[in-house]
Design an enzyme around this catalytic site. Structure first.
Site: not given
Length: 455
Positions: A159-160, A267, A275
């Site tokens: 999965e993404f 930043a 994950c």
């Protein structure tokens, strides 16, 4: 198509619901009976914008069902997705106990052809283990491996999904990675997966076919790259402060290069979530098991761990190490906007560091207060004096009332354009420590002492 999902965490719920939305008959299983009952009653146990009405619509249409009967789940699906957790073990390796337990259940109750799809993030070689475990269970039941005409195929389909945009990521994927076995088993699986994913490939085919092992590796490689970009930019921001450069100007120059792009180059106080931290550890552990060190990724993790405390260093640099009598308002608790997930959230480390130094903390988040309350209660277990100095407020401005400074830890949209005059009136001192670089330094012209990363 009849599809079963084993595991109703974030990935399982989003996957099952989106597949039901495209007309499939989806059965979602979970071992947690309480969670299943919540889902059956319409109570969604995770925060993901747009998910509750999507679940409700598909439940009403009888395309989406929840159960804690594993035999029913295995019998139901011609495709069975394994979407259970793979937390980091004590040594950093991915803990596969839940994945392998799901495989055993499939072997225990399987009686016809199945394509077993690993949606969980798993190390290279897990697909082979899944087949071995399922076949072992089948052999125990039948005295042999598969019966004539019954096929077992294993697929890796990582999965993404980004928390906060998971539904859109699934419904409009940028790629569909399918790792399959060689030979007839692989072809059978590819044909079935092609049918299932057809609605997502109508304008062009987004599918990338590869081996099981390559698909498993691809997921880790993607997360490692994104984590590397975050730590890279944080290192540059820290140097920019020392040499008097505005890192935002540098970022604009970088992202204009099409070879670099603009994703994951902001930043801030570092990455968290379920994950990146565990997947980096798992990849480093895999390398070590094969006699290699991933020096770059080890450094990415070191930089990120240190970055979570750099904001504390800024606060201590201003107020001193002893923060007794100081009060800090916190805006943002979840590890990122769009979710209530507190796993590895920088806010947990930063809040503990402030409390440990004697400060009082008033915390606000648009959706994560309940999860944060539970997570921080565990973090502060055994430190009742610190827990007593932590409170939560459902209103952002009220959380800043009578505070020595405001500390921003999650870049929610609601925080991006506040009423700075009203904020100044609430604070004891017009001081903002911005852990997500939300604001332009020009707000200093409003009389606000603004501290950020590389600004």
């Amino acid at each position: 198509m009849k599809i079963s999902i084993i595991g109703t965490g974030y990935v399982g719920l989003v996957t099952g619901t989106c597949l039901a939305e495209t007309g499939n008959d989806v059965l979602c299983f979970d071992v947690d009976e309480r969670k299943v009952q919540r889902l059956l009653s319409g109570d969604v146990p995770i925060y993901e914008e747009g998910l509750p009405p999507l679940i409700a619509r598909n439940v009403l249409a009888a395309r989406l069902v929840f159960t804690n009967d594993i035999s029913h789940a295995v019998h139901h699906g011609e495709l069975i997705f394994i979407a259970v957790g793979t937390p980091a073990g004590d040594d950093g390796r991915a803990d596969l106990q839940h994945v392998l337990a799901a495989a055993r259940d499939i072997g225990r109750y399987m009686h016809d052809s199945k394509v077993v799809v690993a949606k969980s993030t798993v190390p290279v070689g897990t697909g082979i283990k899944l087949r071995a475990v399922i076949e072992e269970e089948l052999a125990t039941r039948r005295g042999s491996n598969l019966a004539v005409g019954v096929h077992l195929s294993i697929v890796s389909n990582p999965e993404f999904l980004k928390q906060g945009t998971g539904i859109a990521d699934f419904m409009q994927p940028d790629r569909i990675v399918l790792g399959s076995e060689p030979g007839a088993a692989g072809q059978y699986a590819r044909d079935l997966m092609r049918r299932m994913y057809a609605p997502f490939n109508r304008d062009h085919d987004r599918t990338i076919h590869m081996s099981l092992e390559a698909a498993e590796f691809t997921k880790y490689a993607a997360n490692a790259m994104l984590a590397t970009r975050i730590s890279f930019m944080n290192e540059l921001a820290n140097l920019a402060e020392k040499v008097g450069v505005d890192i935002e100007q540098v970022r604009c120059g970088l992202v204009a290069d099409p070879r670099i792009g603009n994703s994951f180059l902001q930043a801030g106080a570092g990455y968290g979530g379920s994950c990146f931290p565990k997947d980096l550890q798992a990849l480093v552990h895999t390398a070590a098991a094969h006699g290699q060190r991933l020096h770059l990724l080890e450094a990415v993790r070191v930089v990120n761990d240190a970055q979570k405390l750099r904001l504390v260093d800024k606060i201590v640099g201003h107020f001193g190490e002893d923060l007794h009598g100081r009060r800090f308002g916190i805006w943002g608790l979840a590890f990122k906007p769009g979710t209530d997930d507190m796993r590895e959230a920088p806010s947990r480390i930063i809040i503990q560091a402030l409390l440990m130094r004697g400060a009082e903390v008033v915390a606000h988040d648009p959706v994560a207060i309940d999860e944060a309350r539970m997570a921080l209660a565990k973090d502060l277990d055994g430190h009742p004096d610190q827990a007593a100095r932590l409170s939560f407020n459902g209103q952002a401005l009220e959380a800043a009332d009578n505070c020595d400074a405001l500390v921003i830890l999650t870049d929610w949209d609601a925080f991006k354009n506040p009423d700075f005059d009203a904020l100044k009136a609430r604070l004891r001192e017009p001081l903002i420590f911005d852990g997500r670089n939300l604001y332009d330094p020009s707000i200093r012209a409003k009389g606000i002492d603004y501290r950020a990363f590389g600004r």
